[in-house]
Design a protein around this motif. Sequence first.
Motif, short mmCIF file in Angstrom:
data_model
loop_
_atom_site.label_atom_id
_atom_site.label_comp_id
_atom_site.label_asym_id
_atom_site.label_seq_id
_atom_site.Cartn_x
_atom_site.Cartn_y
_atom_site.Cartn_z
N THR A 1 58.20 -26.53 14.95
CA THR A 1 59.47 -26.53 14.22
C THR A 1 60.58 -26.38 15.26
OG1 THR A 1 59.18 -24.15 13.83
CG2 THR A 1 58.57 -25.64 12.04
N GLN A 2 61.07 -27.50 15.74
CA GLN A 2 62.00 -27.47 16.86
C GLN A 2 63.42 -27.87 16.48
OE1 GLN A 2 60.71 -28.70 20.68
NE2 GLN A 2 58.55 -28.69 20.16
N ALA B 1 63.21 -25.78 11.57
CA ALA B 1 62.65 -26.82 10.70
C ALA B 1 61.89 -27.82 11.56
CB ALA B 1 63.76 -27.51 9.92
N ALA B 2 61.04 -28.60 10.91
CA ALA B 2 60.23 -29.58 11.61
C ALA B 2 60.83 -30.98 11.47
CB ALA B 2 58.81 -29.57 11.07
N ASP B 3 60.71 -31.77 12.52
CA ASP B 3 61.07 -33.19 12.49
C ASP B 3 59.82 -33.96 12.07
OD1 ASP B 3 61.77 -35.80 12.85
OD2 ASP B 3 62.33 -35.61 14.95
N LEU B 4 59.76 -34.36 10.82
CA LEU B 4 58.56 -34.98 10.26
C LEU B 4 58.66 -36.50 10.18
CD1 LEU B 4 57.94 -32.42 7.38
CD2 LEU B 4 56.77 -32.55 9.57
N SER B 5 59.56 -37.09 10.94
CA SER B 5 59.78 -38.54 10.84
C SER B 5 58.52 -39.34 11.16
CB SER B 5 60.92 -38.97 11.77
OG SER B 5 60.67 -38.56 13.10
N CYS B 6 57.65 -38.82 12.04
CA CYS B 6 56.47 -39.60 12.43
C CYS B 6 55.40 -39.63 11.36
CB CYS B 6 55.88 -39.06 13.73
SG CYS B 6 55.16 -37.42 13.61
#
Length: 406
Positions: free
Chosen positions: A190-191, A334-339
């Motif tokens: 969560t960056q 929060a996490a970057d979940l785009s992938c």
Amino acid sequence: PPLPQPLCQRSCPAHIDIPGFMPHLAHGRWDDAVAVIVEDNPLPYVCGLICPGPCESDCLRREIDSAVNIRPLKAVAARNALARGGYPKIIPAPDTGKRVAVVGSGPAGLTAAFYLARKGHSARIFEAEPEAGGMLRYGIPAFRLPREILAREIAWIEQAGVEIVTGRRVERLEAFFDEGYDAVYVAIGTQLAREIPVAGLDLPFVLYGLDFLKAVNHGQEPRVGPKVVVLGGGNVAIDVAMTALRQGGSMVRMVCLEQRTDMPANVHEIEIAEQEGIIVENGWGPLSITADQRITFQACMRVFDEQGAFNPAYDATKTLILEADHIILAIGQAADLSCVLAVDEVDIERGLICVDPQTAATDDPRVFAGGDVVSGPGLAISAVRAGKQAAESIDAALHQRTPDAV
């Protein structure tokens, strides 16, 4: 039946065999001590420096006087083992021909790849940043975790058969399957910094804690202060405040909703921060930030409601106004979940990836996930356990068997 684990071992998220490695320490058998630790944690030196030591809270010695210093003793074993030539050489199982892609090189990703390599699989880590380590490198200040120590442990993990590709941002998980990978483990952490609904966040003297820490750890040397207000009461807020002291702050205050006994930060870390001169203001919630570099707070009477849900209640008649040259938000991640958004079988709830808690598997049998991207921000040692659990589950799935308990 097997004997129950000692309380200290059960309290360690990674279930390190503490009674197993301590006698080796007593006799100066550093290599043997490390060999026991790395059966459950491939980052003994790192965790020996940064872990808050939940194992010590349940140390039976506390019933007599005080807990054994289990956490720093791991660092002692690791330091002496490295000084004598390095950690034990890992001999992997025969090559299985299976390929696993690990997305993210934080503690969960490094651990999963390490144990997968030990099991004979080809484990390759993909990291978006120029160097491996994830939040261990870019989120934790170097004065807490020296970079040469992190680098040596990562190098040892690579020597065990793990390949790390840095500077590679993963856009689509499906691309791995097009390239012939058999499974993917998502450990992206969560960056991203969370925002809060407070007027004035767009003012130029307002910074975000994770961005600030990353800038420092990238060597950009951002300057702040002399008056700094850090919003947040967790371990990241502590790191931000202590880093601010080293980047120009002479009066650094941490302001948080929680009362002292309810702060999420480790008690020992709070005490160290105060010894360095950081002032902690408890029980205040931000109300507004104005262009004249003032931030107004209102008294927080309650953080959680009767059902245990986060639902702060305030007393608007009680306010606190502070002047600040810089205000730094460290109130959540929060996490970057785009992938993963394009993978229909990967469910997301409240910004986190949903997995089977026993196997770390998503509804797509090829995709696994673990660490902070599943649990939310937590301890590095918890991410280590998640990585080991995932390695066992992925290995079982590749061999079409039921995973063993970890």
